[in-house]
Design a protein around this motif. Structure first.
Motif, short mmCIF file in Angstrom:
data_model
loop_
_atom_site.label_atom_id
_atom_site.label_comp_id
_atom_site.label_asym_id
_atom_site.label_seq_id
_atom_site.Cartn_x
_atom_site.Cartn_y
_atom_site.Cartn_z
N PRO A 47 4.65 4.65 -0.49
CA PRO A 47 5.60 4.95 -1.57
C PRO A 47 4.98 5.86 -2.63
O PRO A 47 3.76 6.06 -2.67
N ALA A 48 5.83 6.38 -3.47
CA ALA A 48 5.37 7.18 -4.62
C ALA A 48 4.73 6.25 -5.65
O ALA A 48 4.96 5.04 -5.65
N GLY B 30 3.44 1.49 5.10
CA GLY B 30 2.92 2.84 5.31
C GLY B 30 1.66 3.14 4.51
O GLY B 30 1.02 4.16 4.73
N GLY B 31 1.31 2.26 3.57
CA GLY B 31 0.10 2.47 2.80
C GLY B 31 0.27 2.17 1.33
O GLY B 31 1.25 1.56 0.90
N THR B 32 -0.69 2.62 0.56
CA THR B 32 -0.74 2.41 -0.89
C THR B 32 -0.53 3.73 -1.60
O THR B 32 -1.12 4.75 -1.23
N SER B 33 0.30 3.70 -2.63
CA SER B 33 0.62 4.91 -3.39
C SER B 33 -0.57 5.37 -4.23
O SER B 33 -1.53 4.61 -4.43
N PRO B 34 -0.47 6.57 -4.77
CA PRO B 34 -1.42 6.96 -5.81
C PRO B 34 -1.23 6.01 -7.01
O PRO B 34 -0.21 5.33 -7.13
N LEU B 35 -2.19 6.00 -7.92
CA LEU B 35 -2.10 5.13 -9.09
C LEU B 35 -1.12 5.68 -10.12
O LEU B 35 -0.92 6.88 -10.23
N VAL C 86 7.03 -2.51 -1.43
CA VAL C 86 7.23 -3.90 -1.07
C VAL C 86 6.53 -4.80 -2.08
O VAL C 86 7.06 -5.80 -2.53
N THR C 87 5.30 -4.42 -2.46
CA THR C 87 4.53 -5.14 -3.47
C THR C 87 3.78 -4.11 -4.32
O THR C 87 3.83 -2.91 -4.05
N TYR C 88 3.08 -4.63 -5.32
CA TYR C 88 2.28 -3.79 -6.21
C TYR C 88 0.88 -4.38 -6.36
O TYR C 88 0.70 -5.60 -6.30
N ASN C 89 -0.10 -3.49 -6.57
CA ASN C 89 -1.48 -3.89 -6.88
C ASN C 89 -1.79 -3.47 -8.31
O ASN C 89 -1.40 -2.38 -8.73
N LEU C 90 -2.52 -4.31 -9.02
CA LEU C 90 -2.89 -4.04 -10.40
C LEU C 90 -4.39 -3.78 -10.50
O LEU C 90 -5.19 -4.54 -9.96
N TYR C 91 -4.74 -2.70 -11.21
CA TYR C 91 -6.14 -2.33 -11.42
C TYR C 91 -6.44 -2.39 -12.91
O TYR C 91 -5.62 -1.96 -13.73
N ARG C 92 -7.62 -2.92 -13.26
CA ARG C 92 -7.97 -3.10 -14.67
C ARG C 92 -9.40 -2.64 -14.93
O ARG C 92 -10.27 -2.80 -14.08
N GLY C 93 -9.62 -2.08 -16.12
CA GLY C 93 -10.96 -1.70 -16.54
C GLY C 93 -11.07 -1.89 -18.04
O GLY C 93 -10.10 -2.18 -18.73
#
Length: 170
Positions: free
Chosen positions: A23-24, A97-102, A49-56
């Motif tokens: 996805p986009a 299909g994979g993971t989108s750009p951030l 379908v789902t989302y991943n969260l990244y933190r720094g």
């Protein structure tokens, strides 16, 4: 020949489908600070379908390992954080299909519920400001006891009663 044809001896129809694409990237990521937490929201990505969260803890330093995966909605609350530390976030959409750009980056600094000046410490000045705002006045701390000294415990008692807040501090 550039095209491959397959024959099925049973006479069944064979359907070939193109693989799904990632996805986009999600858009409009926003972060709102709370007490030891940050509430996040973003605009849905078509096909996710789902989302991943990244933190720094620095801009652009969210890393490559998500702190939360399998998020099924376009909101998430990141809890257990340290008040007074700024956190930076990005989100990625996921499908077969994979993971989108951030996504775009958003940041927030969790603070105690009564830390008006957001310095990570609740003091008499913070709590007095809350009382003044509740009463519609802006004044210096008012002596609340007969000794002529306003201390944080006295101000907290009034704030808790007037504002329904649980202010603790030094």
């Amino acid at each position: 020949w550039d095209t491959n044809y397959y024959w099925n001896s049973n006479g069944a129809t064979i359907t070939v489908t193109a693989p799904q694409t990632a996805p986009a990237a999600p858009t409009q990521l926003a972060a709102t600070a709370g007490n030891t937490q940050v509430a996040l929201s973003w605009t849905a990505s078509s096909g996710a379908v789902t989302y991943n969260l990244y933190r720094g803890t620095a801009a652009g330093a969210e890393g490559t390992t998500p702190v939360a995966t399998g998020i099924m909605t376009v909101t998430h609350t990141d809890t257990g954080l340290t008040n007074g530390t700024t956190y930076f976030y990005k989100v990625a959409a996921v499908n077969p299909g994979g993971t989108s750009p951030l996504s775009n980056e958003a940041s927030a600094k969790p603070i105690p519920p009564c830390d008006v000046n957001q310095d990570g410490i609740v003091n008499v000045s913070d709590v007095q400001t809350i009382i003044d705002q509740a009463l519609g006045i802006m004044s210096a701390a008012t002596a609340m006891n007969h000794g002529g000294v306003t201390n944080v415990v006295e101000v907290q008692i009034v704030t808790n009663a007037v504002m329904g807040k649980n202010c603790t501090g030094t």
